[in-house]
Scaffold this motif. Structure first.
Motif, mmCIF file in Angstrom:
data_model
loop_
_atom_site.group_PDB
_atom_site.id
_atom_site.type_symbol
_atom_site.label_atom_id
_atom_site.label_comp_id
_atom_site.label_asym_id
_atom_site.label_seq_id
_atom_site.Cartn_x
_atom_site.Cartn_y
_atom_site.Cartn_z
ATOM 1 N N ALA A 199 0.461 0.889 -10.058
ATOM 2 C CA ALA A 199 0.063 2.163 -9.974
ATOM 3 C C ALA A 199 -0.636 3.086 -11.335
ATOM 4 N N VAL A 200 0.065 2.475 -12.146
ATOM 5 C CA VAL A 200 -0.488 2.599 -13.932
ATOM 6 C C VAL A 200 -2.071 2.724 -14.202
ATOM 7 N N LYS A 201 -2.039 1.763 -13.295
ATOM 8 C CA LYS A 201 -4.016 1.519 -13.078
ATOM 9 C C LYS A 201 -4.754 2.810 -12.408
ATOM 10 N N MET A 202 -3.298 3.383 -12.059
ATOM 11 C CA MET A 202 -4.432 4.621 -10.356
ATOM 12 C C MET A 202 -5.130 5.889 -11.301
ATOM 13 N N THR A 203 -4.902 5.933 -12.703
ATOM 14 C CA THR A 203 -5.112 7.172 -12.949
ATOM 15 C C THR A 203 -6.212 7.276 -13.004
ATOM 16 N N ALA A 204 -6.893 9.374 -12.826
ATOM 17 C CA ALA A 204 -8.343 9.156 -12.522
ATOM 18 C C ALA A 204 -9.239 8.801 -13.177
ATOM 19 N N GLU A 205 -8.548 8.712 -14.896
ATOM 20 C CA GLU A 205 -9.806 8.561 -15.557
ATOM 21 C C GLU A 205 -9.915 6.629 -15.787
ATOM 22 N N SER A 206 -9.279 5.803 -15.424
ATOM 23 C CA SER A 206 -9.907 4.616 -15.164
ATOM 24 C C SER A 206 -9.908 4.344 -13.634
ATOM 25 N N PHE A 207 -9.857 5.100 -12.751
ATOM 26 C CA PHE A 207 -10.263 4.219 -11.535
ATOM 27 C C PHE A 207 -11.232 4.664 -10.717
ATOM 28 N N LEU A 208 -11.689 6.530 -11.297
ATOM 29 C CA LEU A 208 -12.919 6.207 -10.819
ATOM 30 C C LEU A 208 -14.176 6.608 -11.283
ATOM 31 N N LEU B 141 0.610 -0.621 0.020
ATOM 32 C CA LEU B 141 -0.105 -0.447 0.064
ATOM 33 C C LEU B 141 0.727 1.142 0.206
ATOM 34 N N VAL B 142 1.779 1.193 0.497
ATOM 35 C CA VAL B 142 3.475 2.334 0.881
ATOM 36 C C VAL B 142 3.473 2.772 -0.717
ATOM 37 N N PRO B 143 4.252 1.585 -1.578
ATOM 38 C CA PRO B 143 4.927 1.868 -2.661
ATOM 39 C C PRO B 143 3.340 2.500 -3.766
ATOM 40 N N MET B 144 2.290 1.910 -3.960
ATOM 41 C CA MET B 144 1.145 2.066 -4.365
ATOM 42 C C MET B 144 0.271 3.419 -4.053
ATOM 43 N N GLY B 145 0.671 3.674 -2.750
ATOM 44 C CA GLY B 145 0.100 5.246 -2.324
ATOM 45 C C GLY B 145 0.974 5.658 -3.146
ATOM 46 N N LEU B 146 2.599 6.045 -3.070
ATOM 47 C CA LEU B 146 3.215 6.905 -3.761
ATOM 48 C C LEU B 146 2.788 6.929 -5.354
ATOM 49 N N VAL C 177 1.611 8.858 -10.445
ATOM 50 C CA VAL C 177 0.955 9.063 -12.088
ATOM 51 C C VAL C 177 -0.311 9.982 -12.404
ATOM 52 N N ASN C 178 -0.523 10.708 -11.593
ATOM 53 C CA ASN C 178 -1.555 11.182 -11.609
ATOM 54 C C ASN C 178 -0.987 12.811 -12.027
ATOM 55 N N PHE C 179 0.145 13.659 -11.238
ATOM 56 C CA PHE C 179 0.780 14.537 -12.371
ATOM 57 C C PHE C 179 1.119 14.599 -13.297
ATOM 58 N N PRO C 180 -0.271 16.024 -14.247
ATOM 59 C CA PRO C 180 -0.275 15.626 -15.925
ATOM 60 C C PRO C 180 1.261 16.154 -16.265
ATOM 61 N N ALA C 181 1.349 14.906 -17.533
ATOM 62 C CA ALA C 181 2.219 15.686 -18.900
ATOM 63 C C ALA C 181 3.799 16.267 -17.519
ATOM 64 N N ILE D 129 12.351 -6.600 -3.246
ATOM 65 C CA ILE D 129 12.151 -5.957 -4.578
ATOM 66 C C ILE D 129 11.590 -6.155 -5.130
ATOM 67 N N VAL D 130 11.253 -7.033 -5.373
ATOM 68 C CA VAL D 130 9.663 -6.907 -6.343
ATOM 69 C C VAL D 130 9.144 -6.531 -5.586
ATOM 70 N N SER D 131 8.741 -6.542 -4.240
ATOM 71 C CA SER D 131 7.066 -6.026 -3.608
ATOM 72 C C SER D 131 7.253 -4.441 -4.031
ATOM 73 N N ILE D 132 8.978 -3.851 -3.512
ATOM 74 C CA ILE D 132 8.740 -2.665 -4.269
ATOM 75 C C ILE D 132 8.077 -2.033 -5.915
ATOM 76 N N LEU D 133 8.970 -3.319 -6.750
ATOM 77 C CA LEU D 133 8.786 -2.489 -8.101
ATOM 78 C C LEU D 133 6.929 -2.890 -8.608
ATOM 79 N N LEU D 134 5.904 -3.190 -8.026
ATOM 80 C CA LEU D 134 5.134 -4.467 -7.607
ATOM 81 C C LEU D 134 4.677 -3.152 -7.645
ATOM 82 N N GLY D 135 4.233 -2.960 -6.160
ATOM 83 C CA GLY D 135 3.792 -1.685 -5.913
ATOM 84 C C GLY D 135 3.334 -0.053 -6.437
ATOM 85 N N LEU D 136 4.384 0.223 -6.687
ATOM 86 C CA LEU D 136 4.532 1.627 -7.432
ATOM 87 C C LEU D 136 4.130 1.366 -8.862
#
Lengths: 373, 41
Positions: free
Chosen positions: A268-277, A39-44, A49-53, A258-265
């Motif tokens: 987050a690719v799928k945690m953008t506003a358009e796909s999550f909200l 949850l921590v890597p995924m949260g950050l 991913v939600n900052f534009p450009a 190591i893999v948990s760090i990478l997996l969590g981060l």
């Protein structure tokens, strides 16, 4: 100054909401200790991913597509199923199958407590999801994060974000979810049933042969599940063979970390506003809870069914330990047993069922994929 | 919707049946392994 103002004004309301969700995930991980490794890597990552450009995700600049670092990781680690599989090596190295090998009967609970997966598939279809999506939502009930990611990344990659959030959140909430579900379908008298622990010791040869033979069986009867089972059993072989302690320790610690760090981060690719909200995110999170509850109920009812034919009764709460959330579920069962009767020790049986749940959930994931292949 | 629901129930039967079948096979296998290579009594 102008560019700073432009950056701030280009952030949408949806992106702000997602950043708040990212902060909540970090809060749950850090303050409440709910599955912090994910949850921590995924949260950050959600904030990132939600900052534009930015260069975090793929973007079109001057008509040209530029690769974003998280998209590169996503394509390499999740689209290829590499990250969840590598985590399985570590999980396999962490699991002691001893309590299961000395009480193999507990395996049946590892099957019964997968009921929530398939119950929710039906519920999700009724709610309007297609079958691939429904199966991906159902697999939250495997109570096994890597399996949920592995299955949903193949069947419904668009739903990966909410499915991962639900799977990991509910795993952390097992001590809150399971007791009321178990109490709903058991009487006080049933919860007081004592079970005398009888276990034969397990030979070293059996411990070594077990992961090898399971791999062969999975390859023969459920080939689609072989990557999951094979990596899990490889990790367990490292642990049990007795000559690879260094590799076993690495798999349990450095590799998983190591893999948990990478997996969590990366998730987050799928945690953008358009796909999550979307409304369906709320439905997925609600159905995930139903899956966990029905897993517990399925396991308990199966134990009660077996008791109809047994002289020596099983405490039906053991059935609920057949989910994959290890070791939380077995601890919950032991605590509930002792809350009713201080002299009731069910822990070793519950651990056996819980370990079976880890095998059961992986096989369930493989069968789901097999159904669609 | 009816056909999709039928497919979902088919998946439920396939999944639960499959899990029980595979885990029962593993159960028998463990019994055989324990019999063939008994631990210390």
């Amino acid at each position: 100054m102008e560019s700073i103002i432009q950056n701030i004004t280009s952030i949408t309301m949806g992106q702000i909401v997602m950043m708040l969700i990212g902060f909540v995930l970090m809060y749950l991980g850090i303050k409440k200790n709910y599955e912090p490794t994910l949850l921590v890597p995924m949260g950050l990552g959600t904030v990132l991913v939600n900052f534009p450009a930015t260069g975090v995700l793929d973007q079109i600049t001057n008509g040209q597509k530029q690769a974003g670092v998280l998209d590169v990781l996503f394509n390499a680690g999740i689209n290829t199923e590499l990250f969840p599989l590598l985590i399985f090596i570590g999980i396999g190295a962490m699991i002691d199958f001893g309590p299961l090998l000395s009480n193999p009967f507990m395996l049946l609970f590892g099957a019964a407590a997968q009921f929530g997966i398939f119950f929710v598939v039906v519920v999700a279809v009724l709610a309007g999801f297609n079958l691939d999506q429904a199966a991906s939502i159902g697999v939250i009930g495997a109570a096994d994060g890597p399996t949920s990611i592995f299955v949903s990344s193949q069947l419904a990659p668009d739903l990966l974000g909410p499915i991962a959030v639900a799977a990991y959140s509910y795993m952390a909430l097992v001590p809150i979810i399971q007791p009321p579900a178990i109490k709903l379908v058991t009487t006080k008298k049933e919860r007081k049933i004592r079970m005398t622990y009888k276990a034969d010791s397990v030979s070293k040869t059996t411990r070594i042969l077990f992961p090898i033979v399971i791999t062969v069986i999975a390859g023969l009867v459920a080939p689609v599940s072989l990557p999951l089972i094979g990596f899990l059993m490889f990790g367990n072989l490292l642990r049990e063979c007795g000559v690879l302690d260094r590799l076993s320790n690495t798999a349990q610690n450095e590799l998983v970390n190591i893999v948990s760090i990478l997996l969590g981060l990366t998730i987050a690719v799928k945690m953008t506003a358009e796909s999550f909200l979307q409304v369906q995110t709320l439905m997925i999170i609600a159905f995930g809870l139903v899956a966990f509850v029905m897993d517990s109920i399925g396991g308990v009812l199966f134990a009660k069914f077996l008791n109809l034919f047994r002289k020596e009764k099983i405490n039906p709460m053991i059935g609920a330990a057949g989910i994959s959330a290890f070791p939380m579920s077995s601890r919950v069962i032991q605590q509930m047993a002792q809350a009713e009767d201080k002299q009731n020790f069910l822990l070793m049986y519950a651990v056996g069922a819980n370990v079976s749940g880890q095998i059961g959930s992986v096989i369930a994931g493989g069968l789901l994929l097999g159904f669609f292949s | 919707m009816g056909a999709l629901l039928g497919k979902a129930f088919e998946l439920m039967l396939f999944g639960m049946g499959g899990i029980f079948a595979v885990l029962f096979m593993i159960y028998l296998l463990i019994l055989i392994l324990n019999k063939a290579f008994p631990g210390n009594k």
